[in-house]
Write an enzyme that holds these catalytic residues in place. Sequence first.
Site, mmCIF file in Angstrom:
data_model
loop_
_atom_site.group_PDB
_atom_site.id
_atom_site.type_symbol
_atom_site.label_atom_id
_atom_site.label_comp_id
_atom_site.label_asym_id
_atom_site.label_seq_id
_atom_site.Cartn_x
_atom_site.Cartn_y
_atom_site.Cartn_z
ATOM 1 N N SER A 126 10.594 64.021 47.952
ATOM 2 C CA SER A 126 11.135 65.189 48.650
ATOM 3 C C SER A 126 12.411 64.867 49.418
ATOM 4 C CB SER A 126 10.069 65.700 49.624
ATOM 5 O OG SER A 126 10.636 66.541 50.587
ATOM 6 N N GLU A 128 12.953 65.855 52.216
ATOM 7 C CA GLU A 128 12.545 65.611 53.609
ATOM 8 C C GLU A 128 12.663 64.128 53.965
ATOM 9 O OE1 GLU A 128 10.997 67.049 56.691
ATOM 10 O OE2 GLU A 128 12.400 68.482 55.868
ATOM 11 N N TYR A 150 5.243 64.385 57.470
ATOM 12 C CA TYR A 150 5.313 64.699 56.032
ATOM 13 C C TYR A 150 6.374 63.830 55.351
ATOM 14 C CZ TYR A 150 6.623 67.259 51.804
ATOM 15 O OH TYR A 150 6.934 67.589 50.509
HETATM 16 O O1 F7E Z 1 11.434 75.290 56.586
HETATM 17 C C1 F7E Z 1 13.191 76.435 59.632
HETATM 18 C C2 F7E Z 1 12.368 75.160 59.672
HETATM 19 O O2 F7E Z 1 9.001 75.314 56.110
HETATM 20 C C3 F7E Z 1 12.822 75.326 56.310
HETATM 21 C C4 F7E Z 1 8.670 72.079 51.770
HETATM 22 O O3 F7E Z 1 8.560 72.570 50.443
HETATM 23 O O4 F7E Z 1 11.007 71.692 51.482
HETATM 24 C C5 F7E Z 1 10.059 72.351 52.303
HETATM 25 O O5 F7E Z 1 10.125 71.877 53.636
HETATM 26 C C6 F7E Z 1 13.585 75.339 57.606
HETATM 27 C C7 F7E Z 1 13.099 74.315 58.633
HETATM 28 O O6 F7E Z 1 10.598 74.153 54.498
HETATM 29 C C8 F7E Z 1 10.988 79.157 60.591
HETATM 30 O O7 F7E Z 1 12.348 74.621 60.982
HETATM 31 C C9 F7E Z 1 12.993 78.493 61.065
HETATM 32 O O8 F7E Z 1 14.195 73.686 59.220
HETATM 33 O O9 F7E Z 1 10.550 76.594 54.567
HETATM 34 P P1 F7E Z 1 10.319 75.409 55.426
HETATM 35 P P2 F7E Z 1 10.961 72.619 54.788
HETATM 36 O O10 F7E Z 1 10.426 72.180 56.095
HETATM 37 O O11 F7E Z 1 12.416 72.440 54.548
HETATM 38 C C10 F7E Z 1 10.866 70.271 51.382
HETATM 39 C C11 F7E Z 1 11.892 69.771 50.393
HETATM 40 C C12 F7E Z 1 9.487 69.839 51.086
HETATM 41 O O12 F7E Z 1 9.275 68.822 50.432
HETATM 42 C C13 F7E Z 1 8.380 70.584 51.773
HETATM 43 O O13 F7E Z 1 7.133 70.363 51.128
HETATM 44 O O14 F7E Z 1 13.440 76.610 58.223
HETATM 45 N N1 F7E Z 1 12.503 77.618 60.148
HETATM 46 N N2 F7E Z 1 12.082 79.421 61.348
HETATM 47 C C14 F7E Z 1 11.254 78.006 59.839
HETATM 48 N N3 F7E Z 1 10.362 77.483 58.961
HETATM 49 C C15 F7E Z 1 9.175 78.106 58.828
HETATM 50 N N4 F7E Z 1 8.288 77.623 57.947
HETATM 51 N N5 F7E Z 1 8.862 79.245 59.560
HETATM 52 C C16 F7E Z 1 9.735 79.802 60.451
HETATM 53 O O15 F7E Z 1 9.428 80.804 61.103
#
Ligand code: F7E
Length: 325
Positions: A126, A128, A150
């Site tokens: 990932s 990440e 993660y």
């Molecule tokens: O967050 C911000 C949050 O949870 C994206 C997974 O598939 O991609 C994914 O991980 C961004 C972050 O994805 C909210 O803080 C703001 O900066 O959709 P996400 P992620 O953390 O990037 C990677 C490549 C993986 O491998 C993972 O498995 O958005 N954000 N406000 C928020 N995020 C969430 N979830 N909810 C909010 O309200």
Amino acid sequence: MHKRALITGVTGQDGLHLSHILLEKGYEVFGMVAGQRPSTAQSFSQLRPDVKLIQGDLADFSSVLQVIDQSQPNEIYNLGAISFVGLSFTQPELTANITGLGFLRVLEAVRKLHVEKSVRIYQASSSEMFGRVRETPQTELTSFHPRSPYGVAKTFAHYTGVQFREAYEMFISNGILFNHEGEYRGYEFVTRKITSNIAKIKLGKQERFSLGNIEVSRDWGYAGDYVEAMWLMLQQESPDDFVIATGKSHTVREFTTAALAAAGLEPNIERYLDYDVSMIRPSEVDSLIGDSSKAKKVLGWEPKVSFEELVALMVENDLRVESAR
Ligand code: F7E
């Protein structure tokens, strides 16, 4: 003879897309599912009745061994993980166990069954892992600096794959996938949260919704495109690691604005959006952008769906889903 593929995490977004393309290519597809989630397995089977589900859990070595022995796969796709970054902060040990050690169990099971010279293995690494990025854009050579339990667990699994590849000459490829979204995305991830809430607003079911930090940016692609890259990695002569990304990054603010426009609403986020402090992560990944030129050169892979098309596709899907509710 049909090739046999085993997918861990088959009921997730990528498992749905990947099983679809493998079935189309004539594979016999097996999926590992955890026994404690019968309803997830049931709804998955309605969408993909041709996938043979076998009970097993990445946290349980003997079940992993049993599933591999039973399915006798030519290819294993390890997609199983605690994949929500936010949850990994509150359940770091569970995340390390499933997302990190889970892959070690798969590899050890393959060795114990003495099939390590014949099975090809894909590990879902990932973006990440790049975390606090050392350079922009990120490539296969960029060093890792994970910012979440993660990311740390994925980094462990990634290097475990590299180490087994070198020590035992196993065919193990790590796909370093940047964020990939679509109609099967879980509702806890930000893109789906945005499109499902905007669909509800458009249909008059609610007026506002809330998000955390909207200034972060991500390299967002379409999951359907990305699973093709997973398959391609296992069709090469030798195993390797590949970045899979679009090369373009957008903020959560931009995604939200584009989704409002796609739904035919005024693209003025202040009118619809509240701030939710509980969504703030203890350490954040501010910006990601991937360089997938190696995948283009070696695999002939390129993303097909643009950012604008992805947003439109997700909004249209959620308008359909929400009007049927
Ligand atoms: O967050 C911000 C949050 O949870 C994206 C997974 O598939 O991609 C994914 O991980 C961004 C972050 O994805 C909210 O803080 C703001 O900066 O959709 P996400 P992620 O953390 O990037 C990677 C490549 C993986 O491998 C993972 O498995 O958005 N954000 N406000 C928020 N995020 C969430 N979830 N909810 C909010 O309200």
